[in-house]
Motif scaffolding. Structure first.
Motif, PDB file in Angstrom:
ATOM      1  N   ILE A  68     -55.236  29.171 -71.822  1.00 32.86           N
ATOM      2  CA  ILE A  68     -53.963  28.583 -72.224  1.00 32.86           C
ATOM      3  C   ILE A  68     -53.434  27.634 -71.152  1.00 32.86           C
ATOM      4  O   ILE A  68     -52.934  26.548 -71.440  1.00 32.86           O
ATOM      5  N   HIS A  69     -53.544  28.030 -69.896  1.00 28.54           N
ATOM      6  CA  HIS A  69     -52.952  27.245 -68.809  1.00 28.54           C
ATOM      7  C   HIS A  69     -53.991  26.700 -67.835  1.00 28.54           C
ATOM      8  O   HIS A  69     -53.638  26.276 -66.730  1.00 28.54           O
ATOM      9  N   GLY A  70     -55.258  26.700 -68.205  1.00 21.96           N
ATOM     10  CA  GLY A  70     -56.286  26.231 -67.281  1.00 21.96           C
ATOM     11  C   GLY A  70     -57.671  26.526 -67.813  1.00 21.96           C
ATOM     12  O   GLY A  70     -57.839  26.822 -68.998  1.00 21.96           O
ATOM     13  N   PRO A  71     -58.697  26.470 -66.958  1.00 22.94           N
ATOM     14  CA  PRO A  71     -60.073  26.649 -67.401  1.00 22.94           C
ATOM     15  C   PRO A  71     -60.331  28.010 -68.055  1.00 22.94           C
ATOM     16  O   PRO A  71     -59.785  29.031 -67.622  1.00 22.94           O
ATOM     17  N   VAL A  75     -66.280  19.385 -67.000  1.00 26.17           N
ATOM     18  CA  VAL A  75     -66.351  20.230 -65.808  1.00 26.17           C
ATOM     19  C   VAL A  75     -65.600  19.572 -64.651  1.00 26.17           C
ATOM     20  O   VAL A  75     -65.746  18.369 -64.420  1.00 26.17           O
ATOM     21  N   GLY A  76     -64.818  20.365 -63.935  1.00 22.84           N
ATOM     22  CA  GLY A  76     -64.206  19.925 -62.685  1.00 22.84           C
ATOM     23  C   GLY A  76     -64.903  20.617 -61.522  1.00 22.84           C
ATOM     24  O   GLY A  76     -65.081  21.841 -61.543  1.00 22.84           O
ATOM     25  N   ILE A  77     -65.322  19.855 -60.522  1.00 20.47           N
ATOM     26  CA  ILE A  77     -66.076  20.404 -59.385  1.00 20.47           C
ATOM     27  C   ILE A  77     -65.278  20.164 -58.103  1.00 20.47           C
ATOM     28  O   ILE A  77     -64.887  19.040 -57.811  1.00 20.47           O
ATOM     29  N   THR A  78     -65.057  21.229 -57.349  1.00 25.88           N
ATOM     30  CA  THR A  78     -64.280  21.123 -56.118  1.00 25.88           C
ATOM     31  C   THR A  78     -64.934  21.938 -55.006  1.00 25.88           C
ATOM     32  O   THR A  78     -65.807  22.774 -55.250  1.00 25.88           O
ATOM     33  N   GLY A  79     -64.469  21.701 -53.795  1.00 21.66           N
ATOM     34  CA  GLY A  79     -64.709  22.620 -52.701  1.00 21.66           C
ATOM     35  C   GLY A  79     -63.522  23.578 -52.665  1.00 21.66           C
ATOM     36  O   GLY A  79     -62.949  23.910 -53.702  1.00 21.66           O
ATOM     37  N   GLY A  80     -63.138  23.974 -51.487  1.00 19.04           N
ATOM     38  CA  GLY A  80     -61.982  24.852 -51.325  1.00 19.04           C
ATOM     39  C   GLY A  80     -61.684  25.006 -49.848  1.00 19.04           C
ATOM     40  O   GLY A  80     -62.494  24.631 -48.990  1.00 19.04           O
ATOM     41  N   SER A 107     -64.049  16.416 -56.874  1.00 24.47           N
ATOM     42  CA  SER A 107     -63.016  16.153 -55.879  1.00 24.47           C
ATOM     43  C   SER A 107     -63.649  15.447 -54.682  1.00 24.47           C
ATOM     44  O   SER A 107     -64.863  15.240 -54.621  1.00 24.47           O
ATOM     45  N   GLY A 108     -62.833  15.136 -53.687  1.00 25.66           N
ATOM     46  CA  GLY A 108     -63.325  14.472 -52.491  1.00 25.66           C
ATOM     47  C   GLY A 108     -63.694  15.421 -51.370  1.00 25.66           C
ATOM     48  O   GLY A 108     -63.826  14.986 -50.224  1.00 25.66           O
ATOM     49  N   HIS A 109     -63.869  16.727 -51.670  1.00 21.60           N
ATOM     50  CA  HIS A 109     -64.235  17.676 -50.623  1.00 21.60           C
ATOM     51  C   HIS A 109     -65.568  17.295 -49.983  1.00 21.60           C
ATOM     52  O   HIS A 109     -66.547  16.991 -50.669  1.00 21.60           O
ATOM     53  N   GLU A 110     -65.610  17.352 -48.669  1.00 19.39           N
ATOM     54  CA  GLU A 110     -66.796  16.937 -47.921  1.00 19.39           C
ATOM     55  C   GLU A 110     -68.017  17.785 -48.267  1.00 19.39           C
ATOM     56  O   GLU A 110     -69.156  17.291 -48.254  1.00 19.39           O
ATOM     57  N   SER A 157     -57.188  16.212 -56.087  1.00 17.23           N
ATOM     58  CA  SER A 157     -56.128  16.391 -57.072  1.00 17.23           C
ATOM     59  C   SER A 157     -56.196  17.799 -57.642  1.00 17.23           C
ATOM     60  O   SER A 157     -57.279  18.299 -57.953  1.00 17.23           O
ATOM     61  N   ARG A 158     -55.048  18.447 -57.781  1.00 15.43           N
ATOM     62  CA  ARG A 158     -55.041  19.799 -58.340  1.00 15.43           C
ATOM     63  C   ARG A 158     -55.539  19.816 -59.784  1.00 15.43           C
ATOM     64  O   ARG A 158     -56.041  20.824 -60.259  1.00 15.43           O
ATOM     65  N   LEU A 159     -55.430  18.666 -60.481  1.00  9.11           N
ATOM     66  CA  LEU A 159     -55.869  18.620 -61.875  1.00  9.11           C
ATOM     67  C   LEU A 159     -57.375  18.837 -62.018  1.00  9.11           C
ATOM     68  O   LEU A 159     -57.836  19.339 -63.046  1.00  9.11           O
ATOM     69  N   THR A 160     -58.160  18.472 -61.003  1.00 10.17           N
ATOM     70  CA  THR A 160     -59.609  18.625 -61.091  1.00 10.17           C
ATOM     71  C   THR A 160     -60.004  20.082 -61.279  1.00 10.17           C
ATOM     72  O   THR A 160     -60.990  20.389 -61.953  1.00 10.17           O
ATOM     73  N   SER A 161     -59.242  20.998 -60.702  1.00 11.74           N
ATOM     74  CA  SER A 161     -59.546  22.422 -60.834  1.00 11.74           C
ATOM     75  C   SER A 161     -58.793  23.084 -61.980  1.00 11.74           C
ATOM     76  O   SER A 161     -59.107  24.225 -62.344  1.00 11.74           O
ATOM     77  N   LEU A 162     -57.813  22.393 -62.556  1.00 15.88           N
ATOM     78  CA  LEU A 162     -56.947  23.027 -63.554  1.00 15.88           C
ATOM     79  C   LEU A 162     -57.132  22.508 -64.981  1.00 15.88           C
ATOM     80  O   LEU A 162     -56.960  23.268 -65.934  1.00 15.88           O
ATOM     81  N   ALA A 163     -57.477  21.229 -65.138  1.00 14.39           N
ATOM     82  CA  ALA A 163     -57.475  20.645 -66.481  1.00 14.39           C
ATOM     83  C   ALA A 163     -58.780  20.799 -67.264  1.00 14.39           C
ATOM     84  O   ALA A 163     -58.743  21.127 -68.450  1.00 14.39           O
ATOM     85  N   PRO A 164     -59.966  20.565 -66.671  1.00 17.08           N
ATOM     86  CA  PRO A 164     -61.210  20.709 -67.441  1.00 17.08           C
ATOM     87  C   PRO A 164     -61.414  22.161 -67.891  1.00 17.08           C
ATOM     88  O   PRO A 164     -60.940  23.101 -67.231  1.00 17.08           O
ATOM     89  N   PRO A 165     -62.138  22.390 -68.984  1.00 17.12           N
ATOM     90  CA  PRO A 165     -62.353  23.754 -69.471  1.00 17.12           C
ATOM     91  C   PRO A 165     -63.225  24.611 -68.565  1.00 17.12           C
ATOM     92  O   PRO A 165     -63.211  25.840 -68.658  1.00 17.12           O
TER      93      PRO A 165
END
Length: 247
Positions: free
Chosen positions: A235-238, A148-153, A97-100, A172-180
């Motif tokens: 089923i619905h996310g990682p 892998v999806g990598i984010t801050g928070g 993601s674009g988290h600083e 994008s919310r998909l970065t934390s929800l779509a990858p396994p």
């Protein structure tokens, strides 16, 4: 039955330990914005003063919720730690993601040294609407192919072990929800005691024009009991969620 006893009973029914943080009295409603702003400022001061204790509380609660919890002393340690996680799970692709905080951790160079193909799908201000739409479409395809999806928070809730992310530019919310596998990075000072504090801060930020109402609340890996009351993961996310707590 008071609020703490109610939450303890719910935790016990879910097979979890009781609330790790002092949940305090029942939530107070703030119909007056000025009053809410004063309460929010006090909350920020209290959170800063108790940041070390709250970080430890968050680690305990997140482990209970199913997160794989990692600790980093400084932000400089984060990039190598993420690279190590990727190596351990055999990941060769990642999307950030674009988290600083991820820029501060220099994860791009750390993953490049580990041979992980890292993508950053942040939309640029200078892009035309056509280019932005094309990149969004590419992002939606890429995010379902990456390991892998990598984010801050924005926050973590110590009471429930919940990660809070506000979708916004570059996030994008998909970065934390779509990858396994999802890896999140949280720094000391971002941990709130309970949902009461979160909703207070949201109330003030939304009315001040600093925040949109949308947010994702993530309490560990995806799981559902819809099929014959049997818990099924992914089923619905990682299927696997990691959090790196810094400080």
């Amino acid at each position: 039955m008071d609020r703490h006893e109610f939450l303890s009973n719910v935790s016990a029914a879910l097979g979890r330990a009781g609330p790790t943080a002092d949940v305090g009295p029942s939530p107070v409603r703030y119909p007056d914005l000025a009053e809410a702003q004063i309460a929010a400022e006090k909350t920020r001061i209290d959170v800063a003063a108790k940041s070390t204790e709250l970080l430890d509380d968050a680690a305990d609660a997140m482990k209970t919720a199913g997160w794989k919890v990692h600790r980093a002393e400084t932000i400089e340690d984060v990039g190598d730690l993420i690279a190590e996680i990727c190596r351990d799970i055999g990941a060769d692709t990642a999307l950030r993601s674009g988290h600083e905080v991820l820029d501060q951790a220099r994860i791009d160079s750390a993953l490049e040294r580990s041979g992980v193909d890292l993508r950053n799908m942040t939309l640029g201000d200078e892009m035309s609407e056509e280019d932005r739409a094309e990149l969004r479409s590419a992002h939606r395809k890429e995010v379902f192919r990456t390991n892998v999806g990598i984010t801050g928070g924005d926050y973590v809730i110590a009471e429930t072990g919940t990660l809070v992310i506000h979708p916004k530019k570059g996030v994008s919310r998909l970065t934390s929800l779509a990858p396994p596998v999802h890896i999140a990075v949280i720094e000391r000072g971002q941990v709130l005691p309970s949902l009461d504090e979160l909703f207070l801060l949201e109330h003030v930020d939304i009315h001040g024009g600093d925040r949109h109402a949308a947010m994702n609340l993530i309490s560990g890996p995806s799981r559902t009991g819809d099929i014959e009351a049997t818990i099924v993961h992914g089923i619905h996310g990682p299927t696997e969620t990691h959090v790196i707590l810094v400080g």
